[in-house]
Design a protein around this motif. Sequence first.
Motif, mmCIF file in Angstrom:
data_model
loop_
_atom_site.group_PDB
_atom_site.id
_atom_site.type_symbol
_atom_site.label_atom_id
_atom_site.label_comp_id
_atom_site.label_asym_id
_atom_site.label_seq_id
_atom_site.Cartn_x
_atom_site.Cartn_y
_atom_site.Cartn_z
ATOM 1 N N GLU A 118 49.389 44.010 48.902
ATOM 2 C CA GLU A 118 50.488 43.347 49.624
ATOM 3 C C GLU A 118 50.330 41.832 49.575
ATOM 4 N N TRP A 119 49.099 41.354 49.762
ATOM 5 C CA TRP A 119 48.851 39.915 49.711
ATOM 6 C C TRP A 119 49.165 39.363 48.328
ATOM 7 N N LEU A 120 48.620 39.990 47.289
ATOM 8 C CA LEU A 120 48.799 39.481 45.933
ATOM 9 C C LEU A 120 50.250 39.605 45.478
ATOM 10 N N ASP A 121 50.938 40.649 45.915
ATOM 11 C CA ASP A 121 52.359 40.800 45.571
ATOM 12 C C ASP A 121 53.212 39.709 46.203
ATOM 13 N N SER A 122 52.779 39.222 47.367
ATOM 14 C CA SER A 122 53.567 38.209 48.085
ATOM 15 C C SER A 122 53.369 36.812 47.504
ATOM 16 N N ASP A 123 52.387 36.662 46.626
ATOM 17 C CA ASP A 123 52.071 35.354 46.052
ATOM 18 C C ASP A 123 52.569 35.310 44.610
ATOM 19 N N ALA A 124 53.653 34.571 44.386
ATOM 20 C CA ALA A 124 54.240 34.499 43.046
ATOM 21 C C ALA A 124 53.258 33.904 42.043
ATOM 22 N N PHE A 125 52.459 32.927 42.484
ATOM 23 C CA PHE A 125 51.486 32.303 41.580
ATOM 24 C C PHE A 125 50.452 33.327 41.123
ATOM 25 N N ALA A 126 50.003 34.183 42.056
ATOM 26 C CA ALA A 126 49.010 35.202 41.711
ATOM 27 C C ALA A 126 49.565 36.177 40.681
ATOM 28 N N ALA A 127 50.840 36.536 40.828
ATOM 29 C CA ALA A 127 51.457 37.460 39.876
ATOM 30 C C ALA A 127 51.570 36.834 38.489
ATOM 31 N N MET A 128 51.928 35.549 38.443
ATOM 32 C CA MET A 128 52.149 34.880 37.160
ATOM 33 C C MET A 128 50.841 34.491 36.471
ATOM 34 N N HIS A 129 49.796 34.250 37.267
ATOM 35 C CA HIS A 129 48.531 33.778 36.708
ATOM 36 C C HIS A 129 47.402 34.755 37.058
ATOM 37 N N PHE A 130 47.717 36.036 37.021
ATOM 38 C CA PHE A 130 46.765 37.057 37.452
ATOM 39 C C PHE A 130 45.484 37.015 36.633
ATOM 40 N N GLN A 131 45.620 36.984 35.303
ATOM 41 C CA GLN A 131 44.439 37.011 34.437
ATOM 42 C C GLN A 131 43.579 35.766 34.632
ATOM 43 N N GLN A 132 44.218 34.634 34.862
ATOM 44 C CA GLN A 132 43.468 33.398 35.125
ATOM 45 C C GLN A 132 42.654 33.524 36.403
ATOM 46 N N LEU A 133 43.278 34.051 37.467
ATOM 47 C CA LEU A 133 42.575 34.253 38.727
ATOM 48 C C LEU A 133 41.477 35.298 38.588
ATOM 49 N N LEU A 134 41.747 36.331 37.797
ATOM 50 C CA LEU A 134 40.745 37.372 37.575
ATOM 51 C C LEU A 134 39.519 36.791 36.871
ATOM 52 N N ILE A 143 35.688 47.465 44.613
ATOM 53 C CA ILE A 143 36.327 48.742 44.937
ATOM 54 C C ILE A 143 36.466 49.608 43.686
ATOM 55 N N ARG A 144 36.822 48.993 42.562
ATOM 56 C CA ARG A 144 36.920 49.738 41.297
ATOM 57 C C ARG A 144 35.551 50.282 40.881
ATOM 58 N N GLN A 145 34.498 49.524 41.138
ATOM 59 C CA GLN A 145 33.147 50.026 40.850
ATOM 60 C C GLN A 145 32.805 51.198 41.752
ATOM 61 N N ILE A 146 33.177 51.098 43.031
ATOM 62 C CA ILE A 146 32.923 52.181 43.984
ATOM 63 C C ILE A 146 33.621 53.463 43.548
ATOM 64 N N LEU A 147 34.811 53.319 42.974
ATOM 65 C CA LEU A 147 35.607 54.482 42.561
ATOM 66 C C LEU A 147 35.393 54.843 41.095
ATOM 67 N N GLY A 148 34.561 54.112 40.406
ATOM 68 C CA GLY A 148 34.278 54.429 39.009
ATOM 69 C C GLY A 148 35.453 54.210 38.079
ATOM 70 N N ILE A 149 36.323 53.260 38.392
ATOM 71 C CA ILE A 149 37.484 52.969 37.542
ATOM 72 C C ILE A 149 37.043 52.013 36.434
ATOM 73 N N ARG A 150 37.247 52.421 35.170
ATOM 74 C CA ARG A 150 36.736 51.646 34.043
ATOM 75 C C ARG A 150 37.829 50.939 33.243
ATOM 76 N N GLN A 151 39.098 51.349 33.400
ATOM 77 C CA GLN A 151 40.162 50.734 32.617
ATOM 78 C C GLN A 151 40.298 49.252 32.966
ATOM 79 N N ASN A 152 40.868 48.494 32.044
ATOM 80 C CA ASN A 152 41.036 47.060 32.265
ATOM 81 C C ASN A 152 41.893 46.799 33.503
ATOM 82 N N LEU A 153 41.491 45.787 34.257
ATOM 83 C CA LEU A 153 42.244 45.420 35.459
ATOM 84 C C LEU A 153 43.376 44.475 35.080
ATOM 85 N N THR A 154 44.593 44.891 35.357
ATOM 86 C CA THR A 154 45.776 44.067 35.163
ATOM 87 C C THR A 154 46.585 44.104 36.451
#
Length: 229
Positions: free
Chosen positions: A197-213, A93-104
């Motif tokens: 909404e899905w990622l916000d509801s998952d505490a593990f995803a929030a804490m380990h976002f960069q690892q999942l990315l 989706i970021r590629q579709i919208l041309g978003i280049r900033q780092n994903l956090t």
Amino acid sequence: MAINLRNFFLKMIPYILSIIGGAVLFKLTKNNVHDPDLAGLVTNIAASLLAIPLVFILYDYSNYLVSRRLNKTMANHMTDKLNVILLNMIIIIRQILGIRQNLTFVSLNKMGDISVSRIIKKFKITPAQIKDLRIYYNELDSLIYNSTQTDALTDAQIQLLTGLMRELSLLINEYKFRRNRRIAAKYLINLIGKIIEWLDSDAFAAMHFQQLLGAAEIDSANQKKAQPQ
């Protein structure tokens, strides 16, 4: 995994009746049977009626504990796979919208505020990206189906993912049949919102976002290598 109380009590009825029957039989034997041999036989039967249900209850309980741990492990594994798939979709989706900033995690949540007019202006989708989105749609469909067989996901999670898949399907079909940028932008906004909404509801995803990315980026790279040139 939630316990169905009605099924639990229905399953317990034979055990309870057996225990009551054993206790009653033992009491009647003690007071009314005077022949030692017959009393011993009936007492053994009563003891079996008391003991066998207890053995089965202990077995069922231990089996429940093992199943619960297994379901928890499966749920965690499935949630991790879902997080990776959804992050792969966000990358596209970021590629579709041309978003280049780092994903956090912060920048991901800010994507929920993107306007329709900005999406229309930046929207540029390729056949390869549509193909990847179809692959992720099929992977989501397979995971949701498997979760219904194992109760690895809650009803609320399945409902959210089903809604997410609907928006993704509408976006893909819009590209295929009409290519109305404004309509596609609305589907894209809804899709972004449900992923957040899905990622916000998952505490593990929030804490380990960069690892999942990182896992999502590796998965995306491997998938591109596997595709025929």
